[in-house]
Design a protein around this motif. Sequence first.
Motif, PDB file in Angstrom:
ATOM      1  N   HIS A  46      27.867  29.661 -19.200  1.00  0.00           N
ATOM      2  CA  HIS A  46      28.884  28.551 -20.062  1.00  0.00           C
ATOM      3  C   HIS A  46      29.915  28.001 -19.582  1.00  0.00           C
ATOM      4  O   HIS A  46      30.344  28.643 -18.713  1.00  0.00           O
ATOM      5  CB  HIS A  46      28.818  29.306 -21.866  1.00  0.00           C
ATOM      6  CG  HIS A  46      29.892  29.815 -21.821  1.00  0.00           C
ATOM      7  ND1 HIS A  46      31.503  30.333 -22.058  1.00  0.00           N
ATOM      8  CD2 HIS A  46      29.848  31.792 -22.005  1.00  0.00           C
ATOM      9  CE1 HIS A  46      32.205  30.932 -21.945  1.00  0.00           C
ATOM     10  NE2 HIS A  46      30.714  32.131 -21.517  1.00  0.00           N
ATOM     11  N   GLY A  47      30.988  27.319 -20.177  1.00  0.00           N
ATOM     12  CA  GLY A  47      32.196  26.657 -19.767  1.00  0.00           C
ATOM     13  C   GLY A  47      32.985  26.230 -21.113  1.00  0.00           C
ATOM     14  O   GLY A  47      33.309  27.482 -21.914  1.00  0.00           O
ATOM     15  N   ILE A  48      33.553  25.750 -21.435  1.00  0.00           N
ATOM     16  CA  ILE A  48      34.838  25.428 -22.715  1.00  0.00           C
ATOM     17  C   ILE A  48      34.491  23.699 -23.483  1.00  0.00           C
ATOM     18  O   ILE A  48      34.369  23.377 -22.468  1.00  0.00           O
ATOM     19  CB  ILE A  48      36.613  25.818 -21.928  1.00  0.00           C
ATOM     20  CG1 ILE A  48      37.366  25.156 -23.052  1.00  0.00           C
ATOM     21  CG2 ILE A  48      36.582  24.028 -20.502  1.00  0.00           C
ATOM     22  CD1 ILE A  48      39.137  25.776 -22.037  1.00  0.00           C
ATOM     23  N   PRO A  49      35.014  24.256 -24.446  1.00  0.00           N
ATOM     24  CA  PRO A  49      35.201  25.425 -25.093  1.00  0.00           C
ATOM     25  C   PRO A  49      33.925  26.097 -25.818  1.00  0.00           C
ATOM     26  O   PRO A  49      33.458  26.233 -27.084  1.00  0.00           O
ATOM     27  CB  PRO A  49      35.990  24.627 -26.090  1.00  0.00           C
ATOM     28  CG  PRO A  49      35.606  23.799 -26.414  1.00  0.00           C
ATOM     29  CD  PRO A  49      35.143  22.987 -25.258  1.00  0.00           C
ATOM     30  N   THR A  50      33.340  26.339 -25.222  1.00  0.00           N
ATOM     31  CA  THR A  50      31.629  27.035 -25.466  1.00  0.00           C
ATOM     32  C   THR A  50      30.868  28.418 -25.534  1.00  0.00           C
ATOM     33  O   THR A  50      32.670  28.519 -25.041  1.00  0.00           O
ATOM     34  CB  THR A  50      30.618  26.504 -25.315  1.00  0.00           C
ATOM     35  OG1 THR A  50      30.788  26.386 -23.252  1.00  0.00           O
ATOM     36  CG2 THR A  50      30.550  24.922 -25.566  1.00  0.00           C
TER      37      THR A  50
END
Length: 285
Positions: free
Chosen positions: A38-42
């Motif tokens: 995943h990435g941001i904001p996850t």
Amino acid sequence: MPERRPESRTTTIEGTPLRWLEQPASEDRSGVPVVLVHGIPTSSALWRHVVPLLPGLGVLVPEMTGYGDSIPAGAGRDIGLAAQADRLLAWLDGRGVREAVLVGHDLGGGVVQIMAVRRPELCAGLLLTNAVGYDSWPVPSVKVLAAARGLVARLPGRVVTSSLAGLFVRGHDNAATAAESRRTHMRPYLEHGAGPALARQVASLDVRDTLEVSPRLAELRVPARVMWGDADPFQKVEYGERFADDLRVPLHRIEGGRHFTPEDHPDVLAAHVLDLHREVVQRRR
């Protein structure tokens, strides 16, 4: 037969707790799991609608240090992309994984690029969807947060999550999914200290992490897919075209799709993951 839910697991990598969700393989005997980053904001919850569409495959869904319910582990640790990549490589080594299909979204796309370049023998296949790369990031809104990270760290949690709401509105092409996504991903921030967590995250973002590996993407000789929501306001489709050129594959566009493709278009993404995994397995025969 009732649906099997992914199992939540935890280990320690060089003193750092690492959490992940795991769907054990029930039909696939290739020994090549799919790793979703995943990435941001996850958090690992980004893939909650994708994993059920990958029946039979072994699937590993790590949560990056400093994100989601791993926010507390980020305090005092390097949570930049290169460090995340090294941590995940050590984790896979510890699990005895010799090959994997690496799938990344947003910052996770940058992490899997680093993993693939540093350990090409581990990367059996690579899928990027609306991923950071080259000089495409941090996006302007995140740069503002990084510049004001001292203030951000002191803001009440509800103020922080409200400030992130626009990312979800702009990043989804489905309003109902955007609302569900916001509820899902803001919960860990509110529970674990939104201001300090976001301040640590944005302070860790360094474009040199992807610029360092981008010249070597074209050297990778692995099955690959590049899938892009072509109306993404954050990671422009032109970067998807550049990835596709470097990896020598067509760009699979989602017309009108925005940034959070794993949530808005899990069926399309899962179909590409399954197709990529089949290609990987066929090449090994």
